[in-house]
Enzyme design. Structure first.
Site, PDB file in Angstrom:
ATOM      1  N   HIS A  46     -55.692-149.312  35.362  1.00 18.91           N
ATOM      2  CA  HIS A  46     -55.343-149.395  33.926  1.00 18.91           C
ATOM      3  C   HIS A  46     -54.969-150.816  33.488  1.00 18.91           C
ATOM      4  O   HIS A  46     -54.633-151.030  32.324  1.00 18.91           O
ATOM      5  CB  HIS A  46     -54.205-148.423  33.596  1.00 18.91           C
ATOM      6  CG  HIS A  46     -54.670-147.008  33.425  1.00 18.91           C
ATOM      7  ND1 HIS A  46     -55.179-146.536  32.238  1.00 18.91           N
ATOM      8  CD2 HIS A  46     -54.739-145.985  34.299  1.00 18.91           C
ATOM      9  CE1 HIS A  46     -55.520-145.269  32.383  1.00 18.91           C
ATOM     10  NE2 HIS A  46     -55.263-144.910  33.628  1.00 18.91           N
TER      11      HIS A  46
ATOM     12  N   LYS B  20     -62.793-147.925  32.904  1.00  8.13           N
ATOM     13  CA  LYS B  20     -61.799-147.886  31.831  1.00  8.13           C
ATOM     14  C   LYS B  20     -62.094-149.009  30.825  1.00  8.13           C
ATOM     15  O   LYS B  20     -63.004-148.881  30.045  1.00  8.13           O
ATOM     16  CB  LYS B  20     -60.396-147.933  32.434  1.00  8.13           C
ATOM     17  CG  LYS B  20     -60.135-146.599  33.140  1.00  8.13           C
ATOM     18  CD  LYS B  20     -58.832-146.479  33.848  1.00  8.13           C
ATOM     19  CE  LYS B  20     -58.705-145.052  34.376  1.00  8.13           C
ATOM     20  NZ  LYS B  20     -58.123-144.967  35.703  1.00  8.13           N
TER      21      LYS B  20
ATOM     22  N   SER C 108     -50.260-144.553  34.674  1.00 11.88           N
ATOM     23  CA  SER C 108     -51.029-144.131  33.499  1.00 11.88           C
ATOM     24  C   SER C 108     -50.310-143.126  32.612  1.00 11.88           C
ATOM     25  O   SER C 108     -50.671-142.974  31.454  1.00 11.88           O
ATOM     26  CB  SER C 108     -52.368-143.555  33.945  1.00 11.88           C
ATOM     27  OG  SER C 108     -52.149-142.447  34.789  1.00 11.88           O
TER      28      SER C 108
HETATM   29  C1  LIG Z   1     -58.510-143.964  36.756  1.00 11.56           C
HETATM   30  C2  LIG Z   1     -57.941-144.371  38.018  1.00 11.56           C
HETATM   31  C3  LIG Z   1     -58.711-144.372  39.193  1.00 11.56           C
HETATM   32  C4  LIG Z   1     -60.106-143.811  39.225  1.00 11.56           C
HETATM   33  O1  LIG Z   1     -61.028-144.677  38.656  1.00 11.56           O
HETATM   34  P1  LIG Z   1     -62.524-144.189  38.434  1.00 11.56           P
HETATM   35  O2  LIG Z   1     -63.300-145.433  38.339  1.00 11.56           O
HETATM   36  O3  LIG Z   1     -62.546-143.352  37.212  1.00 11.56           O
HETATM   37  O4  LIG Z   1     -62.892-143.378  39.652  1.00 11.56           O
HETATM   38  C5  LIG Z   1     -58.141-144.849  40.342  1.00 11.56           C
HETATM   39  N1  LIG Z   1     -56.870-145.310  40.363  1.00 11.56           N
HETATM   40  C6  LIG Z   1     -56.095-145.325  39.265  1.00 11.56           C
HETATM   41  C7  LIG Z   1     -54.712-145.859  39.342  1.00 11.56           C
HETATM   42  C8  LIG Z   1     -56.606-144.840  38.055  1.00 11.56           C
HETATM   43  O5  LIG Z   1     -55.829-144.844  36.967  1.00 11.56           O
END
Ligand SMILES: *Cc1c(COP(=O)(O)O)cnc(C)c1O
Length: 397
Positions: A213, A244, A185
């Site tokens: 992502h 997301k 990310s």
């Molecule tokens: C954002 C993210 C998460 C967490 O996801 P949520 O649904 O917000 O808890 C987990 N792993 C990765 C790689 C992320 O980028």
């Protein structure tokens, strides 16, 4: 005994003060509007480049309607954990629709992507086992690994040769698991999943990817990283999030039926924490519906990102090596990135500075999150501000 007058939380006050003195204290902005391309902060309308709302679904009328209708039929809360209070047909429907959408055998949903990692990793490996983990993996993967009590061997970021070396050096184990983020990310680069799969096959090691992502972003119509590389049925576990691109909240784990069956029996966040709420599930179902019927939003996201990257490069910015709609605008020192972010804010653009320890020292940046919600004029407006601020701070000439 006389009661102690010592302040038991003084150590926290000290630590918070230290963060403040180092300029690392995180002040969270308050948003007085829905999460969208434009948001309202302190009474001002801002152009938003911070959210992971890739497809603009967080405030989409179809998702809002679906959530409202579901509340009328099913209420709000799930009552208790699914193994005790039973599972609503809505949750089961979402899991089946996600599995079909992603071309996976089966899916189990969790409360979030974070809990999905805490659920699946300790359910697959324990203290006699070893996990090979990309050095830049997400915090929730790291925590899931620690919770499992397996030995954790970090390999260099996206470095398959180093992974091979580490596997060869590691001999004492019962089971083995390779884990990588799908999209990283902070830089927007993509894991070399076909090569990771090759290594996993050669050594008969379980393979897991966290595609938070990439969900709704990569692959045909946003079907994710496994679809992107056409590795259906080959990656043992694919973790994803609906917080997301899906614009809601919730986690998912996709994989072979036997893995999902096991998680329904043993995953602790499934057994001991209640499920997603009704409006969340209904909104996610609507998102799946939209993605299955049209790839318009996914296409717009990618074309917005391509346009933005092209123009930023033309202005003379170093935007790293992103392969996705994440655009890291590399600025170097933390103070430059923070000053840059403040100036963007003064000019109506909301984009966060990312500094150490989230990224290495001297690699501070502004992270621009593109979205299908941005109109061409939004992007034009952002470019004008980036040009102005970049020249003011002498980042570009
Ligand atoms: C954002 C993210 C998460 C967490 O996801 P949520 O649904 O917000 O808890 C987990 N792993 C990765 C790689 C992320 O980028």
């Amino acid at each position: 005994m006389t009661p102690s007058t010592e302040d038991k939380t003084q150590f926290l006050t000290d630590q918070l003060n230290e963060l403040k003195s180092q300029g690392l204290f995180n002040t969270i902005r308050t948003i007085d509007s829905p999460m969208d391309a434009h948001i309202v902060i302190d009474g001002r309308r801002m152009l938003n480049f911070c959210a992971n709302n890739y497809l603009g679904l967080a405030n989409h009328p179809r998702l809002k309607d679906a959530a409202k209708r579901a509340i009328d039929t099913y209420g709000i809360g799930p009552g208790a954990v699914r193994t005790i209070a039973g599972t609503m047909s809505l949750h089961t429907q979402l899991e089946q629709r996600l599995a079909a959408f992603k071309g996976a055998d089966a899916v189990i949903t969790m409360q979030s992507g974070f809990t999905a990692n805490l659920a699946v990793i300790p359910a697959l490996v324990g203290k006699e086992d070893v996990i090979f983990s990309d050095r830049l993996n997400h915090a929730s993967i790291i925590d899931g690994c620690r919770l499992s009590r397996a030995t954790i061997v970090a390999y260099e970021h996206n470095d398959v040769d180093d992974l091979r070396r580490k596997i060869a050096e590691t001999t004492d184990y019962r089971r083995r698991l390779i884990i990588s983020d799908g999209v990283f990310s902070m830089d927007g680069d993509i894991a070399p999943l076909p090569q990771l799969y090759e290594v996993a096959q050669e050594h008969n090691i379980l393979l897991m990817v966290d595609d938070a992502h990439g969900e709704g972003v990569l692959g045909k119509g946003g079907r994710g990283i496994v679809d992107h590389f056409d590795l259906h049925g080959k990656v043992d576990v694919e973790v994803g999030t609906m917080s997301k691109a899906f614009g809601v909240v919730g986690g998912l784990i996709a994989g072979k039926q036997v893995i999902i069956d096991w998680l329904r029996q043993r995953a602790r966040p499934f057994l001991f924490s209640s499920a997603m709420t009704v409006p969340d599930v209904a909104a996610c179902l609507e998102a799946v519906d939209m993605l299955e019927t049209s790839d318009e939003l996914v296409k717009r996201l990618w074309s917005n990102a391509a346009w933005f990257k092209e123009r930023m490069k033309a202005l003379g910015y170093d935007i790293g090596h992103s392969e996705t709609p994440i655009v890291p605008v590399m600025l170097g020192e933390a103070s430059t990135a923070q000053q840059f972010s403040r100036k963007l804010f003064e000019n109506g653009i909301f984009a966060m500075a990312i500094t150490f320890p989230t990224v290495p020292q001297g690699k501070a940046r502004i992270r621009v999150m593109n979205s299908a919600a941005h109109s061409p004029s939004d992007l034009e407006e952002a470019l004008v501000v980036f040009e102005k601020v970049g020249k003011e701070l002498q980042v570009i000439s």
